[in-house]
Design a protein around this motif. Structure first.
Motif, PDB file in Angstrom:
ATOM      1  N   ASP A  59       0.821  -1.216   0.000  1.00 13.62           N
ATOM      2  CA  ASP A  59       0.000   0.000   0.000  1.00 13.62           C
ATOM      3  C   ASP A  59       0.857   1.269   0.000  1.00 13.62           C
ATOM      4  N   ARG A  60       1.770   1.353   0.948  1.00  9.69           N
ATOM      5  CA  ARG A  60       2.561   2.577   1.113  1.00  9.69           C
ATOM      6  C   ARG A  60       3.597   2.741  -0.011  1.00  9.69           C
ATOM      7  N   ASP A  81      10.134  -6.114  -4.445  1.00  7.71           N
ATOM      8  CA  ASP A  81       9.132  -6.614  -3.508  1.00  7.71           C
ATOM      9  C   ASP A  81       9.337  -8.126  -3.397  1.00  7.71           C
ATOM     10  N   ARG A  86       3.921  -7.634  -7.813  1.00  9.96           N
ATOM     11  CA  ARG A  86       3.845  -6.277  -7.231  1.00  9.96           C
ATOM     12  C   ARG A  86       4.872  -5.358  -7.892  1.00  9.96           C
ATOM     13  N   TRP A 130       7.302  -3.709   9.556  1.00  9.30           N
ATOM     14  CA  TRP A 130       8.153  -3.158  10.621  1.00  9.30           C
ATOM     15  C   TRP A 130       9.381  -4.013  10.931  1.00  9.30           C
ATOM     16  N   HIS A 133      12.497  -3.265   8.783  1.00 12.54           N
ATOM     17  CA  HIS A 133      13.031  -1.911   8.582  1.00 12.54           C
ATOM     18  C   HIS A 133      14.525  -1.824   8.889  1.00 12.54           C
ATOM     19  N   GLU A 150      10.474   3.799   6.427  1.00 15.06           N
ATOM     20  CA  GLU A 150       9.130   4.078   6.957  1.00 15.06           C
ATOM     21  C   GLU A 150       9.079   3.947   8.483  1.00 15.06           C
ATOM     22  N   VAL A 151       7.964   4.343   9.030  1.00 15.93           N
ATOM     23  CA  VAL A 151       7.796   4.434  10.481  1.00 15.93           C
ATOM     24  C   VAL A 151       7.184   3.158  11.061  1.00 15.93           C
ATOM     25  N   ASN A 179       6.134  11.559   8.122  1.00 16.06           N
ATOM     26  CA  ASN A 179       5.423  12.527   7.278  1.00 16.06           C
ATOM     27  C   ASN A 179       4.606  13.543   8.070  1.00 16.06           C
ATOM     28  N   GLN A 220       0.333  -7.361   4.041  1.00 20.13           N
ATOM     29  CA  GLN A 220       0.849  -8.609   3.471  1.00 20.13           C
ATOM     30  C   GLN A 220       1.296  -9.557   4.589  1.00 20.13           C
ATOM     31  N   TRP A 223       1.062  -8.872   8.841  1.00 19.47           N
ATOM     32  CA  TRP A 223       2.150  -8.461   9.736  1.00 19.47           C
ATOM     33  C   TRP A 223       1.706  -7.512  10.846  1.00 19.47           C
TER      34      TRP A 223
HETATM   35  N1  LIG Z   1       3.893   7.213   7.174  1.00 23.83           N
HETATM   36  C1  LIG Z   1       2.663   6.808   6.944  1.00 23.83           C
HETATM   37  O1  LIG Z   1       1.710   7.581   6.929  1.00 23.83           O
HETATM   38  C2  LIG Z   1       2.434   5.354   6.664  1.00 23.83           C
HETATM   39  C3  LIG Z   1       1.205   4.909   6.176  1.00 23.83           C
HETATM   40  C4  LIG Z   1       1.057   3.550   5.912  1.00 23.83           C
HETATM   41  C5  LIG Z   1       2.096   2.670   6.144  1.00 23.83           C
HETATM   42  N2  LIG Z   1       3.273   3.132   6.621  1.00 23.83           N
HETATM   43  C6  LIG Z   1       4.409   2.231   6.846  1.00 23.83           C
HETATM   44  O2  LIG Z   1       4.819   1.684   5.607  1.00 23.83           O
HETATM   45  C7  LIG Z   1       5.284   0.360   5.797  1.00 23.83           C
HETATM   46  C8  LIG Z   1       4.546  -0.577   4.853  1.00 23.83           C
HETATM   47  O3  LIG Z   1       3.177  -0.562   5.173  1.00 23.83           O
HETATM   48  P1  LIG Z   1       2.078  -1.020   4.104  1.00 23.83           P
HETATM   49  O4  LIG Z   1       0.774  -0.595   4.640  1.00 23.83           O
HETATM   50  O5  LIG Z   1       2.475  -0.621   2.744  1.00 23.83           O
HETATM   51  O6  LIG Z   1       2.187  -2.631   4.224  1.00 23.83           O
HETATM   52  P2  LIG Z   1       1.902  -3.683   3.078  1.00 23.83           P
HETATM   53  O7  LIG Z   1       1.775  -4.990   3.751  1.00 23.83           O
HETATM   54  O8  LIG Z   1       0.783  -3.201   2.216  1.00 23.83           O
HETATM   55  O9  LIG Z   1       3.222  -3.641   2.184  1.00 23.83           O
HETATM   56  C9  LIG Z   1       4.441  -4.215   2.590  1.00 23.83           C
HETATM   57  C10 LIG Z   1       5.139  -4.706   1.322  1.00 23.83           C
HETATM   58  O10 LIG Z   1       6.431  -5.202   1.652  1.00 23.83           O
HETATM   59  C11 LIG Z   1       6.672  -6.363   0.885  1.00 23.83           C
HETATM   60  N3  LIG Z   1       7.715  -7.196   1.473  1.00 23.83           N
HETATM   61  C12 LIG Z   1       7.644  -8.036   2.528  1.00 23.83           C
HETATM   62  N4  LIG Z   1       8.826  -8.655   2.719  1.00 23.83           N
HETATM   63  C13 LIG Z   1       9.669  -8.178   1.774  1.00 23.83           C
HETATM   64  C14 LIG Z   1      11.026  -8.435   1.436  1.00 23.83           C
HETATM   65  N5  LIG Z   1      11.775  -9.300   2.118  1.00 23.83           N
HETATM   66  N6  LIG Z   1      11.557  -7.771   0.384  1.00 23.83           N
HETATM   67  C15 LIG Z   1      10.837  -6.883  -0.329  1.00 23.83           C
HETATM   68  N7  LIG Z   1       9.539  -6.617  -0.057  1.00 23.83           N
HETATM   69  C16 LIG Z   1       8.968  -7.242   0.987  1.00 23.83           C
HETATM   70  C17 LIG Z   1       5.327  -7.065   0.842  1.00 23.83           C
HETATM   71  O11 LIG Z   1       5.241  -8.024  -0.196  1.00 23.83           O
HETATM   72  C18 LIG Z   1       4.386  -5.880   0.652  1.00 23.83           C
HETATM   73  O12 LIG Z   1       4.166  -5.611  -0.717  1.00 23.83           O
HETATM   74  C19 LIG Z   1       5.088   0.054   7.267  1.00 23.83           C
HETATM   75  O13 LIG Z   1       6.277   0.306   7.940  1.00 23.83           O
HETATM   76  C20 LIG Z   1       4.060   1.053   7.725  1.00 23.83           C
HETATM   77  O14 LIG Z   1       4.178   1.390   9.088  1.00 23.83           O
HETATM   78  C21 LIG Z   1       3.457   4.462   6.888  1.00 23.83           C
END
Ligand SMILES: NC(=O)c1ccc[n+]([C@@H]2O[C@H](COP(=O)([O-])OP(=O)(O)OC[C@H]3O[C@@H](n4cnc5c(N)ncnc54)[C@H](O)[C@@H]3O)[C@@H](O)[C@H]2O)c1
Length: 458
Positions: A59-60, A81, A86, A130, A133, A150-151, A179, A220, A223
C-alpha cells in the motif's frame, strides 16, 4: 541492588537495562572508536537526479511510486518486492503516469540485497513491514547508500542502536519518513513555536488514534495484526511523538528523560482476534485498546502520547502544544489560542480572551506564520496529494537536501528516539507501569545543538 534485565535479554546486554530504585534504567553504551557523531551531518551534494531504489510495493510503497517521480530531482531506478507481480504493478504505474520503467527489478526475500548492491542508486527507500526496517536499512548503509525508512524505523532498543551505529560508522544518512512533521498544521505550529508565539512550550501531546478495521486485511502476511496481538505498548508512536519532539527541541537542547506507560486491557482487540481467527484461537491478544505514555524531559517539560487502533472513533493525532502564552490544539477544530497581542499582526480582542481564536483570525495567523517549507512546496503538494500533501512535501525536502548537500530535517537520532518508545513503553507496562530512564542515542550531545533548524541552499 541492581538486577540485570530479564525481558530484554534476547538482545545484546550492552543495549539492555538494569532495575535500580524501582526504575528501569537503560544503558547508553560508549561510542566505538571508528564512529563519529551524525549531529548536523551533511553529505556531499549529489549533482544529478537522486536515483531511488524502492523496496516494499504494498500500500505505502505503491503510493510512493505514484508520488516520487513528481518530486523535482528524483527518479526511481529500481523496484523490489517479495512478489514479482507487485514489482510489475509498480512498473506499469511508472509507465502509464511517467513514461518510463525502472531500470532494475528484484523480488524474493533477499532481492533487497541485490538492489542495495546496485552501483547506480543513491537512496534506498523502504516501505516494508516493521520487522524488516532496521535490517534492510543497515544493509543499505553498509552498501554505501543513504536510507529513508518508513515508520517506526526500529522496534527494539537494539535496532535503534544498530541504526545509530551504522549511520555513524558509514557516514550515510538514515532518515525516518515521519510525514506528520510536514502536515500543514503541525509545521505551521512548529514555526509559531520557534518564533515564540506560544511562549515557552511546557506540555505537548500527540497520538495515533485510527480505527484500522478497514485495513487489517490489506497488510501482506498479516504483519500488523500479528505484531499487535503479540505486543503490549505503543507499537506505532512516531506520528504522535515526532512533531512534538521537534517543537521541544529534543536532542537539540533537551532530552526525553523518563517515561511511564499504561494500557487498557484488550477488550476490542480480543474481540477482533476472535472474529478474525476463530473464538479462542488467540488465547490472549496483547496490545491494549488504548496505550498512554507519559514522558518528562530533562528541562522539565511533559509529553503525553497515545495509541489506539481497534476501537471505533474518528481519526485523531491529538497534536497539542501548550505554552506559557498560547496553545495549539489540532483536533477536532485546529484551534489556536494566543495570549500575546504583540506577536501577531491581526487586531483582535479575542487574543486576550482565554479561548480559541475565531476561524478567520486563526486562518490569518496560520497564513502569517506559514513555514518556508510549505511556501516552497505546497502548491505542487496539493496537486500530487498523499495524506493531504504532507508525503510529497516530506519527499521533496529529502531530495532537496540530498541534492544540495544539506543536513536532513530528521536525523538518525530522531529515528532512534522516536522509535524507541516501541520497546520502552512495552517494558514499562510489562513491569507494572514502572518508570523507564531512557537511553541517550546522542551519547551526551543532546544539549550541543541549540534548537531545531531547517537547512536551505544559498
Ligand atoms: N507514514 C505513513 O503515513 C504510513 C502509512 C502507511 C504505512 N506506513 C508504513 O509503511 C510500511 C509498509 O506498510 P504497508 O501498509 O504498505 O504494508 P503492506 O503490507 O501493504 O506492504 C508491505 C510490502 O512489503 C513487501 N515485502 C515483505 N517482505 C519483503 C522483502 N523481504 N523484500 C521486499 N519486499 C517485501 C510485501 O510483499 C508488501 O508488498 C510500514 O512500515 C508502515 O508502518 C506508513
Amino acid at each position: 541492588m541492581a538486577a540485570l534485565c530479564a525481558l530484554a535479554c534476547s538482545q545484546a546486554p550492552e543495549y539492555g537495562y538494569t532495575i535500580k530504585n524501582n526504575q528501569i534504567v537503560y544503558n547508553t553504551p560508549p561510542r566505538p572508536a571508528d564512529q563519529q557523531s551524525m549531529l548536523g551531518f551533511a553529505a556531499e551534494p549529489i549533482d544529478h537526479d537522486i536515483r531511488i531504489g524502492l523496496i516494499g510495493l504494498g500500500d505505502r510503497g505503491t503510493g510512493a511510486v505514484r508520488r516520487l517521480p513528481h518530486v523535482e530531482g528524483a527518479v526511481i531506478v529500481a523496484l523490489c518486492d517479495l512478489y514479482p507481480d507487485r514489482v510489475e504493478r509498480a512498473q506499469k504505474i511508472l509507465e502509464k503516469n511517467f513514461n518510463y520503467r525502472a531500470l532494475h527489478e528484484f523480488s524474493g526475500p533477499e532481492g533487497y540485497k541485490d538492489l542495495c548492491a546496485s552501483e547506480d542508486i543513491d537512496l534506498v527507500y523502504l516501505a516494508v513491514p516493521w520487522n524488516l526496517h532496521t535490517s534492510m536499512a543497515v544493509y543499505a548503509m553498509e552498501q554505501g547508500k543513504h536510507v529513508a525508512v518508513e515508520v517506526p524505523a526500529a522496534t527494539s532498543i537494539e535496532e535503534c542502536w544498530q541504526l545509530v551505529n551504522t549511520s555513524e560508522r558509514t557516514r550515510r544518512h538514515c532518515m525516518m519518513l515521519e510525514n506528520c512533521c510536514y502536515d500543514y498544521y503541525e509545521i505551521t505550529c512548529l514555526n509559531m513555536a520557534q518564533q515564540g508565539l506560544f511562549g515557552e512550550i511546557v506540555h505537548t501531546e500527540g497520538a495515533y488514534c485510527h480505527n484500522l478495521e478497514p485495513f487489517w486485511d490489506g497488510y501482506q502476511g498479516d504483519w500488523r495484526m500479528t505484531y499487535n496481538k503479540d505486543h503490549h505498548g505503543d507499537v506505532y508512536p512516531t506520528h504522535g511523538i515526532g512533531p512534538v519532539c521537534q517543537a521541544l527541541n529534543i536532542h537539540r537542547g533537551d532530552k526525553m528523560d523518563v517515561l511511564v506507560s499504561m494500557d487498557t486491557d484488550a477488550f476490542a482487540g480480543q474481540a477482533i482476534a476472535d472474529k478474525r481467527y476463530g473464538e479462542g484461537v488467540v488465547e490472549k491478544y496483547a496490545n491494549g485498546d488504548n496505550t498512554m505514555t507519559f514522558i518528562r524531559t530533562r528541562k522539565g517539560k511533559t509529553i503525553l502520547i497515545e495509541h489506539s487502533v481497534v476501537t471505533p472513533r474518528p481519526y485523531d493525532r491529538m497534536y497539542q502544544l501548550q505554552g506559557t502564552k498560547g496553545l495549539a490544539n489540532k483536533y477536532p477544530n485546529e484551534g489556536i489560542a494566543i495570549f500575546d497581542q504583540a506577536l501577531v499582526n491581526i487586531d483582535s480582542e479575542d487574543l486576550e480572551a482565554e479561548n480559541y481564536l475565531p476561524d478567520a483570525e486563526r486562518d490569518a495567523i496560520m497564513e502569517q506564520y506559514k513555514h518556508p517549507i510549505l511556501k516552497q512546496f505546497e502548491e505542487k503538494a496539493r496537486e500530487v496529494g498523499g495524506h493531504g500533501g504532507m508525503d510529497f512535501i516530506m519527499d521533496s525536502r529529502l531530495i532537496y537536501c540530498l541534492r544540495h548537500g544539506l543536513p536532513l530535517d530528521q536525523d538518525v537520532y530522531d529515528a532512534a528516539e522516536w522509535s524507541c518508545l516501541v520497546e520502552l513503553s512495552e517494558v514499562s507496562i510489562n513491569h507494572g507501569n514502572m518508570p523507564v530512564v531512557m537511553p541517550d542515542f546522542t551519547r551526551g550531545e543532546w544539549d550541543k545543538v541549540k534548537g531545531l533548524s531547517f537547512a536551505y541552499a544559498e
